[in-house]
Scaffold this motif. Structure first.
Motif, PDB file in Angstrom:
ATOM      1  N   PHE A  86      -1.040  -7.497  -5.394  1.00 41.55           N
ATOM      2  CA  PHE A  86       0.139  -6.676  -5.656  1.00 41.55           C
ATOM      3  C   PHE A  86       0.998  -6.564  -4.397  1.00 41.55           C
ATOM      4  N   TRP A  87       0.374  -6.265  -3.249  1.00 42.67           N
ATOM      5  CA  TRP A  87       1.159  -6.127  -2.010  1.00 42.67           C
ATOM      6  C   TRP A  87       1.911  -7.414  -1.692  1.00 42.67           C
ATOM      7  N   LEU A  88       1.270  -8.569  -1.885  1.00 41.87           N
ATOM      8  CA  LEU A  88       1.955  -9.837  -1.607  1.00 41.87           C
ATOM      9  C   LEU A  88       3.181 -10.014  -2.499  1.00 41.87           C
ATOM     10  N   LYS A  89       3.022  -9.738  -3.785  1.00 40.97           N
ATOM     11  CA  LYS A  89       4.158  -9.872  -4.706  1.00 40.97           C
ATOM     12  C   LYS A  89       5.229  -8.833  -4.403  1.00 40.97           C
ATOM     13  N   TYR A  90       4.824  -7.584  -4.242  1.00 45.85           N
ATOM     14  CA  TYR A  90       5.771  -6.494  -4.010  1.00 45.85           C
ATOM     15  C   TYR A  90       6.600  -6.736  -2.744  1.00 45.85           C
ATOM     16  N   LEU A  91       5.926  -7.100  -1.673  1.00 49.42           N
ATOM     17  CA  LEU A  91       6.659  -7.344  -0.417  1.00 49.42           C
ATOM     18  C   LEU A  91       7.510  -8.605  -0.506  1.00 49.42           C
ATOM     19  N   LEU A  93       9.044  -9.655  -3.180  1.00 55.30           N
ATOM     20  CA  LEU A  93      10.217  -9.325  -4.001  1.00 55.30           C
ATOM     21  C   LEU A  93      11.120  -8.277  -3.360  1.00 55.30           C
ATOM     22  N   ASN A  94      10.676  -7.687  -2.268  1.00 52.72           N
ATOM     23  CA  ASN A  94      11.449  -6.650  -1.584  1.00 52.72           C
ATOM     24  C   ASN A  94      11.587  -7.002  -0.103  1.00 52.72           C
ATOM     25  N   PRO A  95      12.391  -8.015   0.212  1.00 49.29           N
ATOM     26  CA  PRO A  95      12.473  -8.510   1.585  1.00 49.29           C
ATOM     27  C   PRO A  95      13.088  -7.526   2.577  1.00 49.29           C
ATOM     28  N   GLN A  96      13.613  -6.431   2.111  1.00 54.47           N
ATOM     29  CA  GLN A  96      14.163  -5.421   3.014  1.00 54.47           C
ATOM     30  C   GLN A  96      13.071  -4.529   3.605  1.00 54.47           C
ATOM     31  N   ILE A  97      11.879  -4.585   3.049  1.00 49.50           N
ATOM     32  CA  ILE A  97      10.785  -3.719   3.508  1.00 49.50           C
ATOM     33  C   ILE A  97      10.060  -4.362   4.686  1.00 49.50           C
ATOM     34  N   LYS A  98       9.903  -3.575   5.749  1.00 52.06           N
ATOM     35  CA  LYS A  98       9.105  -3.971   6.910  1.00 52.06           C
ATOM     36  C   LYS A  98       7.952  -2.991   7.026  1.00 52.06           C
ATOM     37  N   VAL A  99       6.770  -3.515   7.379  1.00 54.46           N
ATOM     38  CA  VAL A  99       5.593  -2.662   7.532  1.00 54.46           C
ATOM     39  C   VAL A  99       4.917  -2.949   8.867  1.00 54.46           C
ATOM     40  N   GLY A 100       4.129  -1.978   9.299  1.00 53.69           N
ATOM     41  CA  GLY A 100       3.426  -2.127  10.565  1.00 53.69           C
ATOM     42  C   GLY A 100       2.270  -3.104  10.483  1.00 53.69           C
ATOM     43  N   GLN A 101       1.539  -3.080   9.369  1.00 50.29           N
ATOM     44  CA  GLN A 101       0.390  -3.969   9.214  1.00 50.29           C
ATOM     45  C   GLN A 101       0.051  -4.101   7.738  1.00 50.29           C
ATOM     46  N   LEU A 102      -0.371  -5.297   7.361  1.00 51.90           N
ATOM     47  CA  LEU A 102      -0.799  -5.594   6.003  1.00 51.90           C
ATOM     48  C   LEU A 102      -2.215  -6.157   6.085  1.00 51.90           C
ATOM     49  N   ILE A 103      -3.142  -5.533   5.353  1.00 49.46           N
ATOM     50  CA  ILE A 103      -4.524  -6.013   5.320  1.00 49.46           C
ATOM     51  C   ILE A 103      -4.870  -6.373   3.882  1.00 49.46           C
ATOM     52  N   LEU A 104      -5.240  -7.631   3.683  1.00 50.86           N
ATOM     53  CA  LEU A 104      -5.583  -8.175   2.375  1.00 50.86           C
ATOM     54  C   LEU A 104      -7.094  -8.404   2.333  1.00 50.86           C
ATOM     55  N   ARG A 113      -3.401 -18.474 -13.639  1.00 49.84           N
ATOM     56  CA  ARG A 113      -2.564 -17.875 -14.689  1.00 49.84           C
ATOM     57  C   ARG A 113      -3.378 -17.552 -15.944  1.00 49.84           C
ATOM     58  N   GLU A 114      -4.569 -17.020 -15.717  1.00 50.78           N
ATOM     59  CA  GLU A 114      -5.399 -16.579 -16.836  1.00 50.78           C
ATOM     60  C   GLU A 114      -4.865 -15.291 -17.451  1.00 50.78           C
ATOM     61  N   HIS A 115      -4.202 -14.494 -16.647  1.00 51.82           N
ATOM     62  CA  HIS A 115      -3.625 -13.220 -17.085  1.00 51.82           C
ATOM     63  C   HIS A 115      -2.194 -13.167 -16.560  1.00 51.82           C
ATOM     64  N   PRO A 116      -1.302 -13.922 -17.159  1.00 48.41           N
ATOM     65  CA  PRO A 116       0.011 -14.184 -16.561  1.00 48.41           C
ATOM     66  C   PRO A 116       1.005 -13.034 -16.535  1.00 48.41           C
ATOM     67  N   THR A 117       0.728 -11.922 -17.165  1.00 51.23           N
ATOM     68  CA  THR A 117       1.750 -10.882 -17.225  1.00 51.23           C
ATOM     69  C   THR A 117       1.969 -10.168 -15.896  1.00 51.23           C
ATOM     70  N   PHE A 118       0.962 -10.048 -15.048  1.00 52.36           N
ATOM     71  CA  PHE A 118       1.081  -9.259 -13.819  1.00 52.36           C
ATOM     72  C   PHE A 118       1.685 -10.060 -12.674  1.00 52.36           C
ATOM     73  N   PHE A 119       1.297 -11.312 -12.545  1.00 51.50           N
ATOM     74  CA  PHE A 119       1.736 -12.120 -11.400  1.00 51.50           C
ATOM     75  C   PHE A 119       2.752 -13.188 -11.797  1.00 51.50           C
ATOM     76  N   THR A 120       3.693 -12.837 -12.644  1.00 50.97           N
ATOM     77  CA  THR A 120       4.741 -13.780 -13.017  1.00 50.97           C
ATOM     78  C   THR A 120       6.023 -13.464 -12.252  1.00 50.97           C
ATOM     79  N   ASN A 121       6.938 -14.401 -12.304  1.00 51.02           N
ATOM     80  CA  ASN A 121       8.308 -14.219 -11.792  1.00 51.02           C
ATOM     81  C   ASN A 121       8.367 -13.830 -10.315  1.00 51.02           C
ATOM     82  N   TRP A 122       7.658 -14.562  -9.487  1.00 51.94           N
ATOM     83  CA  TRP A 122       7.759 -14.337  -8.051  1.00 51.94           C
ATOM     84  C   TRP A 122       7.264 -15.572  -7.300  1.00 51.94           C
ATOM     85  N   GLU A 123       7.720 -15.671  -6.090  1.00 59.74           N
ATOM     86  CA  GLU A 123       7.252 -16.698  -5.162  1.00 59.74           C
ATOM     87  C   GLU A 123       6.948 -16.012  -3.851  1.00 59.74           C
TER      88      GLU A 123
END
Length: 190
Positions: A86-91, A93-104, A113-123
């Motif tokens: 989610f953080w990867l997609k959200y960030l 799609l929102n290139p104006q957001i800057k954060v101090g640190q991201l931990i995945l 794409r076994e469950h395509p509804t959540f992770f669609t329409n983004w690069e």
């Protein structure tokens, strides 16, 4: 003031989720990491995301929940499994957001794409590392293939712009595998 947000992953289905004796945000290492960060002066939230199970999870509902939180250059974002995806997609799609640190932690982005509804329409935003003070990724070679293929894709996109922390025996970094603390994660926090 520094702040943090820890996002949990998802369950396989509604029955697994409703059968939990605690909320996902209170299981495993999440509350311990939250407590340790709070002691360091980093006000940390672990929001309970809506419908965190397949196939009902909805990206827009998760965005609505996250929009209640303050995210800025002093924010530490931690995501586990689908929460990391989610953080990867959200960030991205929102290139104006800057954060101090991201931990995945054991990120899952549904490459298959076994469950395509959540992770669609983004690069992936290839400039994401320039908007994060630091990005750390935790992976264990004995995790599920869906996570390992997600990590390979992330490595393909970001290469050495991310700090990788690789293990052989942490499975999915769930509480049954690593216990209730996660000292390796705490050591990378700036």
């Amino acid at each position: 003031m520094k702040n943090g947000i820890i996002l949990h992953g998802i369950e396989e289905n509604r029955k697994d989720y409703t059968g939990l004796s605690e909320s996902p945000s209170n299981l495993g290492w999440y509350p311990i990491v939250q407590w340790e960060l709070t002691k360091r002066g980093i006000l940390t939230q672990t929001p309970e995301m809506p419908n965190p199970y397949l196939p009902d999870m909805n990206y827009d509902e998760w965005v609505a929940m996250i929009s209640r939180c303050e995210i800025n250059e002093d924010t530490l974002l931690i995501g586990h499994s689908c929460g990391a995806g989610f953080w990867l997609k959200y960030l991205s799609l929102n290139p104006q957001i800057k954060v101090g640190q991201l931990i995945l932690v054991a990120p899952w982005i549904d490459i298959e794409r076994e469950h395509p509804t959540f992770f669609t329409n983004w690069e992936f935003d290839k400039n994401l590392p320039s908007r994060c003070g630091q990005i750390d990724l935790f992976v264990s070679s004995d995790d599920m293939n869906i996570v390992l293929t997600s990590v390979e894709k992330i490595k393909e996109v970001y290469g050495d712009k991310i700090k990788y922390h690789e293990f052989d025996d942490k499975e999915h970094f769930s509480w049954g595998c690593i216990g209730r603390d996660f000292p390796e994660l705490l050591t990378v926090i700036k």
